[in-house]
Design an enzyme around this catalytic site. Structure first.
Site, PDB file in Angstrom:
ATOM      1  N   ASP A  26       0.831  -1.210   0.000  1.00  0.00           N
ATOM      2  CA  ASP A  26       0.000   0.000   0.000  1.00  0.00           C
ATOM      3  C   ASP A  26       0.868   1.263   0.000  1.00  0.00           C
ATOM      4  OD1 ASP A  26      -2.347   1.420  -0.026  1.00  0.00           O
ATOM      5  OD2 ASP A  26      -2.673   1.285   2.136  1.00  0.00           O
ATOM      6  N   ASN A  74     -10.675  -3.194  -6.188  1.00  0.00           N
ATOM      7  CA  ASN A  74      -9.895  -2.232  -6.980  1.00  0.00           C
ATOM      8  C   ASN A  74     -10.531  -1.893  -8.333  1.00  0.00           C
ATOM      9  OD1 ASN A  74      -6.616  -3.370  -5.816  1.00  0.00           O
ATOM     10  ND2 ASN A  74      -7.926  -1.738  -5.041  1.00  0.00           N
TER      11      ASN A  74
HETATM   12  C1  FPP Z   1      -2.128   0.049  -3.200  1.00  0.00           C
HETATM   13  O1  FPP Z   1      -1.646   1.369  -3.255  1.00  0.00           O
HETATM   14  C2  FPP Z   1      -1.624  -0.678  -4.317  1.00  0.00           C
HETATM   15  C3  FPP Z   1      -2.385  -1.259  -5.294  1.00  0.00           C
HETATM   16  C4  FPP Z   1      -3.852  -1.216  -5.321  1.00  0.00           C
HETATM   17  C5  FPP Z   1      -1.769  -1.957  -6.399  1.00  0.00           C
HETATM   18  C6  FPP Z   1      -0.491  -2.642  -6.064  1.00  0.00           C
HETATM   19  C7  FPP Z   1       0.145  -3.002  -7.314  1.00  0.00           C
HETATM   20  C8  FPP Z   1       1.447  -2.974  -7.554  1.00  0.00           C
HETATM   21  C9  FPP Z   1       2.520  -2.661  -6.577  1.00  0.00           C
HETATM   22  C10 FPP Z   1       1.871  -3.335  -8.888  1.00  0.00           C
HETATM   23  C11 FPP Z   1       1.916  -4.818  -8.946  1.00  0.00           C
HETATM   24  C12 FPP Z   1       2.221  -5.168 -10.283  1.00  0.00           C
HETATM   25  C13 FPP Z   1       2.340  -6.393 -10.730  1.00  0.00           C
HETATM   26  C14 FPP Z   1       2.859  -6.547 -12.058  1.00  0.00           C
HETATM   27  C15 FPP Z   1       1.959  -7.597  -9.989  1.00  0.00           C
HETATM   28  P1  FPP Z   1      -2.697   2.543  -3.378  1.00  0.00           P
HETATM   29  O2  FPP Z   1      -2.878   2.861  -4.816  1.00  0.00           O
HETATM   30  O3  FPP Z   1      -3.964   2.176  -2.669  1.00  0.00           O
HETATM   31  O4  FPP Z   1      -1.951   3.682  -2.634  1.00  0.00           O
HETATM   32  P2  FPP Z   1      -2.600   4.831  -1.742  1.00  0.00           P
HETATM   33  O5  FPP Z   1      -3.232   4.148  -0.546  1.00  0.00           O
HETATM   34  O6  FPP Z   1      -1.421   5.651  -1.360  1.00  0.00           O
HETATM   35  O7  FPP Z   1      -3.586   5.557  -2.593  1.00  0.00           O
END
Ligand code: FPP
Length: 241
Positions: A26, A74
């Site tokens: 996250d 998501n």
């Molecule tokens: C949460 O951060 C992260 C995600 C919803 C996606 C995680 C995905 C990756 C790290 C890429 C993975 C890629 C592959 C190829 C498997 P957020 O967007 O919720 O962050 P925030 O809470 O700061 O908004």
């Protein structure tokens, strides 16, 4: 793995190590926002952090690493962000699986895979097939994964199987997405939030949690070593006195 020796020196030998480490990655969005960049750039930086973490975990002898890459919730994000994430899956799966294969990683997926476009499904299948015999580390990508959905799917699978007799934990477990993988010993969440967000709901019943304020793109071997250090000091009693 040029810096594998460095990563090893951060964790003393003979320590109580988790077999399965699960990570809620996250903080990508906030990492990007802090830099005035679009969220998808945060996810790109998150992919780099993931690549590093797989290498460190493998070098440290962690046998199973599971990562929450896309939850059933998501899909509700902006179309552009969902498309950006799908683009990253394609890029990663096409471009990086060969490298993971050479490093001995077995690649697996957990989640309702049928929701993904056909081209992603075929890359997923060939990645699983190509790496099936590898034993250095299992990397489990949890995509379109939701813990409640997994339990519902397991119940549906159990009913379809025509099972007769008592429904025990072992019986239900056989219908989970990855029944042969041991439950997570250590569950890490980056990004400063103190919640589990529907990840490995059944499997994390006795997991140890480690919450980190570090945004996922900044996660590195120091923070992984801190999490392992915290884990090593815990006494796991599984409900006994
Ligand atoms: C949460 O951060 C992260 C995600 C919803 C996606 C995680 C995905 C990756 C790290 C890429 C993975 C890629 C592959 C190829 C498997 P957020 O967007 O919720 O962050 P925030 O809470 O700061 O908004």
């Amino acid at each position: 793995m040029a810096d594998s020796a460095d990563s090893l020196t951060l964790v003393p030998a003979g320590r109580n190590m988790p077999r399965h480490v699960a990570i809620v990655m996250d903080g990508n969005g906030r990492w990007a926002k802090r830099r005035g960049l679009p969220r998808v750039i945060g996810h790109q930086a998150g992919v780099k952090a993931l690549e590093r973490t797989i290498d460190y975990a493998r070098d440290l002898g962690i046998r199973y690493l599971s990562v929450y890459a896309f939850s059933t919730e998501n899909w509700k994000r902006a179309h552009s962000e969902v498309q950006g994430l799908m683009g990253l899956f394609r890029y990663y799966l096409k471009g990086k699986i060969g490298q993971m294969h050479r490093r001995g990683a077995r690649v697996r997926f957990a989640g309702q895979m049928s929701a993904f476009p056909d081209d992603i499904l075929s890359i997923v299948e060939s990645a699983e097939e190509m790496t099936r015999e590898n034993t250095a580390i299992d990397v489990i990508f949890c995509v379109n994964y939701g813990g409640r959905q997994e339990i519902l799917d397991a119940i549906a699978g159990l009913i379809r199987s025509g099972h007769e007799g008592p429904v025990t934990e072992d019986v239900l477990r056989r219908h989970l997405y990855a029944p042969d993988i041991p439950d997570p010993d250590l569950l890490i969440r980056t990004g400063g939030e103190l919640r589990i967000s529907n990840f490995w709901l059944w499997e994390s019943a006795y997991s140890e949690y480690y919450f980190s304020d570090v945004y996922w793109p900044d996660f590195g071997r120091e923070e992984l070593a801190r999490a392992l250090d915290s884990y090593a000091g815990r006494e796991r009693r599984y409900g006994s006195a």
